[in-house]
Each structure stands twice: as structure tokens, then as C-alpha cells.
Motif scaffolding. Structure first.
Motif, PDB file in Angstrom:
ATOM      1  N   LEU A 243       0.835  -1.199   0.000  1.00 45.49           N
ATOM      2  CA  LEU A 243       0.000   0.000   0.000  1.00 45.49           C
ATOM      3  C   LEU A 243       0.872   1.251   0.000  1.00 45.49           C
ATOM      4  CD1 LEU A 243      -2.625  -1.048   2.684  1.00 45.49           C
ATOM      5  CD2 LEU A 243      -2.878  -1.086   0.203  1.00 45.49           C
ATOM      6  N   VAL A 244       0.451   2.245  -0.794  1.00 47.60           N
ATOM      7  CA  VAL A 244       1.150   3.530  -0.843  1.00 47.60           C
ATOM      8  C   VAL A 244       0.374   4.490   0.044  1.00 47.60           C
ATOM      9  CG1 VAL A 244       1.930   5.420  -2.292  1.00 47.60           C
ATOM     10  CG2 VAL A 244       1.939   3.090  -3.181  1.00 47.60           C
ATOM     11  N   ARG A 245       1.034   4.971   1.077  1.00 44.38           N
ATOM     12  CA  ARG A 245       0.386   5.885   2.019  1.00 44.38           C
ATOM     13  C   ARG A 245       0.899   7.306   1.804  1.00 44.38           C
ATOM     14  NH1 ARG A 245       1.717   1.957   6.759  1.00 44.38           N
ATOM     15  NH2 ARG A 245       0.126   0.384   6.431  1.00 44.38           N
ATOM     16  N   ASP A 246      -0.004   8.264   1.788  1.00 46.61           N
ATOM     17  CA  ASP A 246       0.335   9.691   1.657  1.00 46.61           C
ATOM     18  C   ASP A 246       1.205   9.969   0.429  1.00 46.61           C
ATOM     19  OD1 ASP A 246      -1.028  10.153   4.044  1.00 46.61           O
ATOM     20  OD2 ASP A 246       0.781   9.772   5.241  1.00 46.61           O
ATOM     21  N   ASN A 247       0.946   9.278  -0.655  1.00 44.27           N
ATOM     22  CA  ASN A 247       1.708   9.441  -1.912  1.00 44.27           C
ATOM     23  C   ASN A 247       3.210   9.236  -1.710  1.00 44.27           C
ATOM     24  OD1 ASN A 247      -0.532   9.905  -3.503  1.00 44.27           O
ATOM     25  ND2 ASN A 247      -0.517  12.101  -3.085  1.00 44.27           N
ATOM     26  N   ASN A 248       3.586   8.435  -0.735  1.00 41.82           N
ATOM     27  CA  ASN A 248       4.996   8.168  -0.457  1.00 41.82           C
ATOM     28  C   ASN A 248       5.410   6.896  -1.204  1.00 41.82           C
ATOM     29  OD1 ASN A 248       7.535   8.014   0.536  1.00 41.82           O
ATOM     30  ND2 ASN A 248       6.956   8.140   2.698  1.00 41.82           N
ATOM     31  N   VAL A 249       5.752   7.071  -2.466  1.00 35.37           N
ATOM     32  CA  VAL A 249       6.096   5.937  -3.324  1.00 35.37           C
ATOM     33  C   VAL A 249       7.448   5.352  -2.923  1.00 35.37           C
ATOM     34  CG1 VAL A 249       6.500   5.223  -5.710  1.00 35.37           C
ATOM     35  CG2 VAL A 249       4.731   6.895  -5.193  1.00 35.37           C
ATOM     36  N   ASP A 250       8.371   6.195  -2.489  1.00 38.53           N
ATOM     37  CA  ASP A 250       9.701   5.707  -2.106  1.00 38.53           C
ATOM     38  C   ASP A 250       9.611   4.720  -0.948  1.00 38.53           C
ATOM     39  OD1 ASP A 250      11.003   7.216  -4.030  1.00 38.53           O
ATOM     40  OD2 ASP A 250      11.166   8.966  -2.707  1.00 38.53           O
ATOM     41  N   GLN A 251       8.805   5.034   0.041  1.00 35.19           N
ATOM     42  CA  GLN A 251       8.636   4.143   1.190  1.00 35.19           C
ATOM     43  C   GLN A 251       7.996   2.830   0.739  1.00 35.19           C
ATOM     44  OE1 GLN A 251       9.617   4.515   4.320  1.00 35.19           O
ATOM     45  NE2 GLN A 251       8.714   2.597   5.005  1.00 35.19           N
ATOM     46  N   ALA A 252       6.974   2.925  -0.121  1.00 36.86           N
ATOM     47  CA  ALA A 252       6.300   1.720  -0.613  1.00 36.86           C
ATOM     48  C   ALA A 252       7.264   0.856  -1.420  1.00 36.86           C
ATOM     49  CB  ALA A 252       5.099   2.102  -1.461  1.00 36.86           C
ATOM     50  N   LEU A 253       8.128   1.485  -2.200  1.00 34.97           N
ATOM     51  CA  LEU A 253       9.112   0.735  -2.992  1.00 34.97           C
ATOM     52  C   LEU A 253      10.104   0.025  -2.081  1.00 34.97           C
ATOM     53  CD1 LEU A 253       9.928   0.170  -5.885  1.00 34.97           C
ATOM     54  CD2 LEU A 253      11.420   2.153  -5.793  1.00 34.97           C
ATOM     55  N   ARG A 254      10.538   0.692  -1.006  1.00 32.96           N
ATOM     56  CA  ARG A 254      11.442   0.059  -0.046  1.00 32.96           C
ATOM     57  C   ARG A 254      10.789  -1.153   0.597  1.00 32.96           C
ATOM     58  NH1 ARG A 254      12.573   4.440   3.663  1.00 32.96           N
ATOM     59  NH2 ARG A 254      12.350   5.896   1.984  1.00 32.96           N
ATOM     60  N   VAL A 255       9.509  -1.020   0.965  1.00 31.14           N
ATOM     61  CA  VAL A 255       8.780  -2.133   1.578  1.00 31.14           C
ATOM     62  C   VAL A 255       8.652  -3.288   0.592  1.00 31.14           C
ATOM     63  CG1 VAL A 255       6.532  -2.833   2.495  1.00 31.14           C
ATOM     64  CG2 VAL A 255       7.539  -0.668   3.195  1.00 31.14           C
ATOM     65  N   LEU A 256       8.355  -2.965  -0.676  1.00 31.56           N
ATOM     66  CA  LEU A 256       8.223  -3.999  -1.704  1.00 31.56           C
ATOM     67  C   LEU A 256       9.539  -4.746  -1.903  1.00 31.56           C
ATOM     68  CD1 LEU A 256       6.560  -5.348  -3.947  1.00 31.56           C
ATOM     69  CD2 LEU A 256       7.411  -3.582  -5.490  1.00 31.56           C
ATOM     70  N   LYS A 257      10.637  -4.000  -1.982  1.00 33.08           N
ATOM     71  CA  LYS A 257      11.943  -4.635  -2.165  1.00 33.08           C
ATOM     72  C   LYS A 257      12.284  -5.551  -0.993  1.00 33.08           C
ATOM     73  CE  LYS A 257      14.244  -1.291  -5.139  1.00 33.08           C
ATOM     74  NZ  LYS A 257      15.360  -0.344  -5.249  1.00 33.08           N
ATOM     75  N   LYS A 258      11.957  -5.114   0.222  1.00 32.21           N
ATOM     76  CA  LYS A 258      12.230  -5.929   1.404  1.00 32.21           C
ATOM     77  C   LYS A 258      11.412  -7.217   1.366  1.00 32.21           C
ATOM     78  CE  LYS A 258      13.059  -3.790   5.207  1.00 32.21           C
ATOM     79  NZ  LYS A 258      12.955  -3.057   6.482  1.00 32.21           N
ATOM     80  N   LYS A 259      10.129  -7.102   0.976  1.00 32.79           N
ATOM     81  CA  LYS A 259       9.275  -8.285   0.869  1.00 32.79           C
ATOM     82  C   LYS A 259       9.812  -9.252  -0.183  1.00 32.79           C
ATOM     83  CE  LYS A 259       4.737  -6.753   2.405  1.00 32.79           C
ATOM     84  NZ  LYS A 259       3.319  -6.653   2.018  1.00 32.79           N
ATOM     85  N   MET A 260      10.232  -8.709  -1.325  1.00 33.02           N
ATOM     86  CA  MET A 260      10.752  -9.553  -2.401  1.00 33.02           C
ATOM     87  C   MET A 260      12.043 -10.236  -1.969  1.00 33.02           C
ATOM     88  SD  MET A 260       9.935  -7.127  -5.673  1.00 33.02           S
ATOM     89  CE  MET A 260      10.671  -8.179  -6.888  1.00 33.02           C
ATOM     90  N   GLN A 261      12.876  -9.528  -1.225  1.00 33.97           N
ATOM     91  CA  GLN A 261      14.126 -10.108  -0.729  1.00 33.97           C
ATOM     92  C   GLN A 261      13.822 -11.259   0.214  1.00 33.97           C
ATOM     93  OE1 GLN A 261      17.259  -9.060  -1.574  1.00 33.97           O
ATOM     94  NE2 GLN A 261      18.115 -10.725  -0.391  1.00 33.97           N
ATOM     95  N   ARG A 262      12.863 -11.065   1.120  1.00 36.60           N
ATOM     96  CA  ARG A 262      12.496 -12.096   2.078  1.00 36.60           C
ATOM     97  C   ARG A 262      11.924 -13.328   1.395  1.00 36.60           C
ATOM     98  NH1 ARG A 262       8.865  -9.257   5.479  1.00 36.60           N
ATOM     99  NH2 ARG A 262      10.373  -7.662   5.921  1.00 36.60           N
ATOM    100  N   GLU A 263      11.167 -13.129   0.328  1.00 37.17           N
ATOM    101  CA  GLU A 263      10.547 -14.238  -0.395  1.00 37.17           C
ATOM    102  C   GLU A 263      11.548 -14.956  -1.299  1.00 37.17           C
ATOM    103  OE1 GLU A 263       7.343 -15.439  -0.333  1.00 37.17           O
ATOM    104  OE2 GLU A 263       6.998 -14.109   1.372  1.00 37.17           O
TER     105      GLU A 263
END
Length: 75
Positions: A4-24
């Protein structure tokens, strides 16, 4: 996979996505699929991974039972 992208903060969402992908393990799988792996190389790699898992489990068990200290030794 969803982030989810909160408050139009795409950078934070991208960091979260990368972390999830790394874990998987998606990045690792992409690297593995990038080049052909011979069946013999695959066997060797899988055997090494299994051995690593067994050693890690044994190390954790030894630490939990108090046979080995949890700290790495200073050499």
C-alpha cells in the motif's frame, strides 16, 4: 504481492516492496533463472544448500542447549 502507498509516499512503498521480495527470495530466483544451470550444477548447489541448513539448525540447537556460546569466537 501487494504494497500500500500511504500519503503518496512511493519511495517508502518501494522500499517495503523490495524488502518483501528479498524475504521471499524473488531476487535470488530471478538471478538463477537468468542463466541456464546444468543439472549437475543444480545437484551440487542444492546439496550445499541442504548442508548449510543442517549446519545452521545444529548450531542453533547447540546454542540453545548451552553446548556452544552464542558469540563468534575471536581469532
Amino acid at each position: 504481492m501487494q504494497v500500500l502507498v500511504r500519503d503518496n509516499n512511493v519511495d517508502q512503498a518501494l522500499r517495503v516492496l523490495k524488502k518483501k521480495m528479498q524475504r521471499e527470495g524473488i531476487f535470488r530466483e530471478m538471478r538463477m533463472r537468468d542463466h541456464f544451470e546444468k543439472p549437475s550444477e543444480k545437484r551440487v548447489r542444492e546439496k550445499a544448500e541442504a548442508l548449510s541448513r543442517v549446519r545452521k539448525l545444529a548450531r542453533k540447537r547447540a546454542i540453545r542447549e548451552g553446548l556452544v556460546s552464542g558469540r563468534p569466537s575471536a581469532r
